[in-house]
Write a protein that holds these residues in place. Structure first.
Motif, PDB file in Angstrom:
ATOM      1  N   ILE A  18       0.883  -1.153   0.000  1.00  0.00           N
ATOM      2  CA  ILE A  18       0.000   0.000   0.000  1.00  0.00           C
ATOM      3  C   ILE A  18       0.919   1.201   0.000  1.00  0.00           C
ATOM      4  O   ILE A  18       1.811   1.304   0.836  1.00  0.00           O
ATOM      5  N   ILE A  19       0.732   2.094  -0.938  1.00  0.00           N
ATOM      6  CA  ILE A  19       1.602   3.263  -1.008  1.00  0.00           C
ATOM      7  C   ILE A  19       0.729   4.508  -0.922  1.00  0.00           C
ATOM      8  O   ILE A  19      -0.096   4.755  -1.782  1.00  0.00           O
ATOM      9  N   LEU A  20       0.902   5.248   0.143  1.00  0.00           N
ATOM     10  CA  LEU A  20       0.186   6.500   0.317  1.00  0.00           C
ATOM     11  C   LEU A  20       1.151   7.668   0.204  1.00  0.00           C
ATOM     12  O   LEU A  20       0.801   8.785   0.466  1.00  0.00           O
ATOM     13  N   GLY A  21       2.351   7.387  -0.161  1.00  0.00           N
ATOM     14  CA  GLY A  21       3.394   8.390  -0.299  1.00  0.00           C
ATOM     15  C   GLY A  21       4.592   7.729  -0.943  1.00  0.00           C
ATOM     16  O   GLY A  21       4.476   6.661  -1.539  1.00  0.00           O
ATOM     17  N   PRO A  22       5.774   8.321  -0.813  1.00  0.00           N
ATOM     18  CA  PRO A  22       6.953   7.775  -1.480  1.00  0.00           C
ATOM     19  C   PRO A  22       7.443   6.448  -0.870  1.00  0.00           C
ATOM     20  O   PRO A  22       8.109   5.682  -1.546  1.00  0.00           O
ATOM     21  N   GLU A  23       7.122   6.164   0.367  1.00  0.00           N
ATOM     22  CA  GLU A  23       7.567   4.941   1.041  1.00  0.00           C
ATOM     23  C   GLU A  23       6.396   3.981   1.217  1.00  0.00           C
ATOM     24  O   GLU A  23       5.256   4.407   1.302  1.00  0.00           O
ATOM     25  N   PRO A  24       6.672   2.660   1.292  1.00  0.00           N
ATOM     26  CA  PRO A  24       5.599   1.717   1.619  1.00  0.00           C
ATOM     27  C   PRO A  24       4.958   2.115   2.952  1.00  0.00           C
ATOM     28  O   PRO A  24       5.630   2.605   3.859  1.00  0.00           O
ATOM     29  N   THR A  25       3.672   1.911   3.051  1.00  0.00           N
ATOM     30  CA  THR A  25       2.943   2.348   4.227  1.00  0.00           C
ATOM     31  C   THR A  25       3.132   1.396   5.395  1.00  0.00           C
ATOM     32  O   THR A  25       2.944   0.192   5.266  1.00  0.00           O
ATOM     33  N   ARG A  26       3.519   1.962   6.527  1.00  0.00           N
ATOM     34  CA  ARG A  26       3.526   1.226   7.786  1.00  0.00           C
ATOM     35  C   ARG A  26       2.528   1.929   8.700  1.00  0.00           C
ATOM     36  O   ARG A  26       2.727   3.071   9.116  1.00  0.00           O
ATOM     37  N   PHE A  27       1.445   1.228   8.986  1.00  0.00           N
ATOM     38  CA  PHE A  27       0.400   1.796   9.825  1.00  0.00           C
ATOM     39  C   PHE A  27       0.732   1.687  11.301  1.00  0.00           C
ATOM     40  O   PHE A  27       1.329   0.703  11.742  1.00  0.00           O
ATOM     41  N   VAL A  28       0.311   2.689  12.043  1.00  0.00           N
ATOM     42  CA  VAL A  28       0.136   2.544  13.480  1.00  0.00           C
ATOM     43  C   VAL A  28      -1.370   2.364  13.645  1.00  0.00           C
ATOM     44  O   VAL A  28      -2.171   3.155  13.145  1.00  0.00           O
ATOM     45  N   LEU A  29      -1.760   1.265  14.295  1.00  0.00           N
ATOM     46  CA  LEU A  29      -3.170   0.981  14.548  1.00  0.00           C
ATOM     47  C   LEU A  29      -3.477   1.419  15.966  1.00  0.00           C
ATOM     48  O   LEU A  29      -2.884   0.921  16.918  1.00  0.00           O
ATOM     49  N   MET A  30      -4.407   2.355  16.104  1.00  0.00           N
ATOM     50  CA  MET A  30      -4.690   2.968  17.401  1.00  0.00           C
ATOM     51  C   MET A  30      -6.048   2.498  17.911  1.00  0.00           C
ATOM     52  O   MET A  30      -7.043   2.603  17.208  1.00  0.00           O
TER      53      MET A  30
END
Length: 192
Positions: free
Chosen positions: A9-21
Protein backbone atom coordinates in the motif's frame (compact mmCIF):
# COMPACT_ATOMS: atom_id res chain seq x y z
CA UNK A 1 4.78 -5.43 -5.70
CA UNK A 2 7.58 -5.34 -3.17
CA UNK A 3 10.86 -7.22 -3.56
CA UNK A 4 9.35 -10.20 -1.70
CA UNK A 5 6.49 -10.35 -4.21
CA UNK A 6 3.85 -9.18 -1.71
CA UNK A 7 1.48 -6.25 -2.31
CA UNK A 8 2.30 -2.79 -1.03
CA UNK A 9 0.00 0.00 0.00
CA UNK A 10 1.60 3.26 -1.01
CA UNK A 11 0.19 6.50 0.32
CA UNK A 12 3.39 8.39 -0.30
CA UNK A 13 6.95 7.77 -1.48
CA UNK A 14 7.57 4.94 1.04
CA UNK A 15 5.60 1.72 1.62
CA UNK A 16 2.94 2.35 4.23
CA UNK A 17 3.53 1.23 7.79
CA UNK A 18 0.40 1.80 9.82
CA UNK A 19 0.14 2.54 13.48
CA UNK A 20 -3.17 0.98 14.55
CA UNK A 21 -4.69 2.97 17.40
CA UNK A 22 -7.31 1.56 19.73
CA UNK A 23 -8.29 -1.99 20.64
CA UNK A 24 -10.81 -4.75 20.15
CA UNK A 25 -12.16 -6.85 17.33
CA UNK A 26 -11.66 -4.44 14.42
CA UNK A 27 -8.09 -3.49 15.28
CA UNK A 28 -7.07 -7.13 15.71
CA UNK A 29 -8.81 -8.20 12.48
CA UNK A 30 -7.11 -5.40 10.54
CA UNK A 31 -3.70 -6.29 12.03
CA UNK A 32 -4.18 -9.89 10.90
CA UNK A 33 -5.13 -8.75 7.39
CA UNK A 34 -2.03 -6.54 7.08
CA UNK A 35 0.28 -9.28 8.34
CA UNK A 36 -1.27 -12.04 6.20
CA UNK A 37 -0.97 -9.80 3.11
CA UNK A 38 2.78 -9.48 3.71
CA UNK A 39 2.59 -5.73 4.30
CA UNK A 40 4.91 -3.96 6.74
CA UNK A 41 3.99 -5.08 10.25
CA UNK A 42 1.78 -2.48 11.89
CA UNK A 43 2.62 -1.01 15.25
CA UNK A 44 -0.23 -1.11 17.75
CA UNK A 45 -0.92 1.87 20.00
CA UNK A 46 -3.43 1.18 22.74
CA UNK A 47 -4.49 2.57 26.08
CA UNK A 48 -3.07 1.10 29.32
CA UNK A 49 -3.73 -2.62 29.87
CA UNK A 50 -5.79 -2.13 33.04
CA UNK A 51 -8.39 -0.19 31.03
CA UNK A 52 -8.97 -3.26 28.80
CA UNK A 53 -10.17 -5.53 31.59
CA UNK A 54 -13.84 -4.50 31.61
CA UNK A 55 -14.22 -5.16 27.89
CA UNK A 56 -12.23 -8.40 28.08
CA UNK A 57 -14.46 -9.76 30.84
CA UNK A 58 -17.81 -8.59 29.43
CA UNK A 59 -17.19 -9.34 25.75
CA UNK A 60 -16.13 -12.96 25.94
CA UNK A 61 -17.38 -13.92 22.44
CA UNK A 62 -14.45 -13.89 19.96
CA UNK A 63 -16.87 -12.64 17.28
CA UNK A 64 -17.31 -9.49 19.40
CA UNK A 65 -13.94 -8.89 20.98
CA UNK A 66 -10.27 -9.73 20.54
CA UNK A 67 -7.73 -8.96 23.24
CA UNK A 68 -5.14 -6.77 21.57
CA UNK A 69 -2.28 -7.92 23.84
CA UNK A 70 -2.80 -11.58 22.86
CA UNK A 71 -3.08 -10.76 19.15
CA UNK A 72 0.04 -8.56 19.21
CA UNK A 73 1.99 -11.41 20.84
CA UNK A 74 0.56 -13.99 18.41
CA UNK A 75 1.54 -11.88 15.38
CA UNK A 76 4.84 -10.65 16.82
CA UNK A 77 3.78 -7.01 16.63
CA UNK A 78 5.19 -4.18 18.67
CA UNK A 79 2.62 -2.68 21.03
CA UNK A 80 2.84 0.63 22.87
CA UNK A 81 0.55 1.48 25.77
CA UNK A 82 -0.20 5.18 26.24
CA UNK A 83 -3.06 7.12 27.80
CA UNK A 84 -2.37 10.01 25.37
CA UNK A 85 -2.37 9.74 21.58
CA UNK A 86 -1.62 13.41 20.91
CA UNK A 87 1.60 13.56 22.93
CA UNK A 88 4.51 15.09 20.97
CA UNK A 89 7.06 12.59 22.33
CA UNK A 90 4.79 9.67 21.42
CA UNK A 91 4.21 11.04 17.91
CA UNK A 92 7.98 11.41 17.42
CA UNK A 93 8.48 7.82 18.62
CA UNK A 94 5.90 6.51 16.12
CA UNK A 95 7.57 8.39 13.28
CA UNK A 96 11.01 7.12 14.32
CA UNK A 97 9.66 3.57 14.12
CA UNK A 98 8.75 4.16 10.48
CA UNK A 99 5.01 4.65 10.87
CA UNK A 100 3.77 6.95 8.12
CA UNK A 101 -0.01 6.43 8.30
CA UNK A 102 -2.45 5.81 11.14
CA UNK A 103 -5.74 4.01 11.51
CA UNK A 104 -8.11 4.55 14.43
CA UNK A 105 -10.06 1.42 15.34
CA UNK A 106 -12.01 1.91 18.59
CA UNK A 107 -9.51 4.53 19.70
CA UNK A 108 -10.71 6.34 22.80
CA UNK A 109 -8.94 9.59 22.00
CA UNK A 110 -9.93 12.46 19.78
CA UNK A 111 -7.11 12.86 17.29
CA UNK A 112 -5.78 16.42 17.29
CA UNK A 113 -4.20 18.57 14.59
CA UNK A 114 -0.57 17.89 15.65
CA UNK A 115 -1.09 14.14 15.14
CA UNK A 116 -2.84 14.62 11.78
CA UNK A 117 -0.12 16.98 10.56
CA UNK A 118 2.69 14.65 11.70
CA UNK A 119 1.23 11.94 9.46
CA UNK A 120 0.60 14.37 6.57
CA UNK A 121 -3.16 13.82 6.80
CA UNK A 122 -2.89 10.03 6.35
CA UNK A 123 -4.99 9.27 9.43
CA UNK A 124 -8.06 7.11 8.93
CA UNK A 125 -10.95 5.97 11.12
CA UNK A 126 -13.45 3.16 10.90
CA UNK A 127 -16.89 4.18 12.18
CA UNK A 128 -19.92 1.87 12.58
CA UNK A 129 -22.44 4.11 10.83
CA UNK A 130 -23.28 5.56 7.43
CA UNK A 131 -21.56 8.88 7.97
CA UNK A 132 -22.37 11.73 7.96
CA UNK A 133 -25.38 10.31 9.82
CA UNK A 134 -24.81 8.91 13.31
CA UNK A 135 -21.62 10.74 14.23
CA UNK A 136 -20.03 10.19 17.62
CA UNK A 137 -20.58 7.38 20.10
CA UNK A 138 -23.56 5.37 21.29
CA UNK A 139 -24.49 4.32 17.76
CA UNK A 140 -26.16 1.02 18.62
CA UNK A 141 -28.22 2.41 21.47
CA UNK A 142 -29.49 5.28 19.33
CA UNK A 143 -30.42 2.90 16.51
CA UNK A 144 -32.43 0.70 18.87
CA UNK A 145 -34.20 3.70 20.44
CA UNK A 146 -35.12 4.95 16.96
CA UNK A 147 -36.36 1.53 15.78
CA UNK A 148 -33.76 1.27 13.03
CA UNK A 149 -32.56 -2.15 11.85
CA UNK A 150 -29.45 -1.49 9.81
CA UNK A 151 -25.71 -1.71 10.24
CA UNK A 152 -23.05 0.25 8.45
CA UNK A 153 -19.34 0.85 8.28
CA UNK A 154 -17.56 3.96 7.04
CA UNK A 155 -13.84 4.43 6.55
CA UNK A 156 -12.98 8.11 6.50
CA UNK A 157 -10.06 10.46 6.88
CA UNK A 158 -9.75 12.08 10.28
CA UNK A 159 -9.91 15.85 10.42
CA UNK A 160 -10.33 18.17 13.39
CA UNK A 161 -14.06 17.46 13.70
CA UNK A 162 -15.80 14.42 15.14
CA UNK A 163 -16.42 11.93 12.31
CA UNK A 164 -16.45 14.76 9.75
CA UNK A 165 -13.50 13.84 7.52
CA UNK A 166 -13.71 12.87 3.86
CA UNK A 167 -15.33 9.48 3.30
CA UNK A 168 -13.13 6.84 1.66
CA UNK A 169 -15.66 3.97 1.50
CA UNK A 170 -18.93 2.82 3.04
CA UNK A 171 -20.99 -0.34 3.32
CA UNK A 172 -24.39 -0.87 4.86
CA UNK A 173 -27.16 -3.42 5.03
CA UNK A 174 -30.41 -4.13 6.83
CA UNK A 175 -30.57 -6.91 9.38
CA UNK A 176 -33.56 -9.23 9.57
CA UNK A 177 -34.38 -8.83 13.26
CA UNK A 178 -37.50 -7.07 14.53
CA UNK A 179 -36.03 -6.08 17.89
CA UNK A 180 -32.23 -6.16 17.75
CA UNK A 181 -30.16 -5.67 20.88
CA UNK A 182 -26.68 -4.09 20.89
CA UNK A 183 -25.03 -7.53 20.62
CA UNK A 184 -26.96 -8.24 17.40
CA UNK A 185 -25.87 -4.93 15.89
CA UNK A 186 -22.25 -5.46 16.95
CA UNK A 187 -22.12 -8.94 15.41
CA UNK A 188 -23.72 -7.76 12.16
CA UNK A 189 -21.31 -4.81 11.99
CA UNK A 190 -18.32 -7.09 12.55
CA UNK A 191 -19.52 -9.36 9.75
CA UNK A 192 -19.96 -6.37 7.45
Amino acid sequence: MSRRGSPRIILGPEPTRFVLMGAGYHLCAFARILVSAGLPPPLILTYPRAQHERDRLQLDDPRLYSYVFDVAAELGLELIESPKVNDDALIARLLEKGCNAAFSLSCRSIIRRQFIDAFHGRVFNIHPSPLPAERGGGIYSWRILQGQRHVAVTIHLIDEGIDTGAIVTQRHRNIGLKRPVPRDLMLATNEL
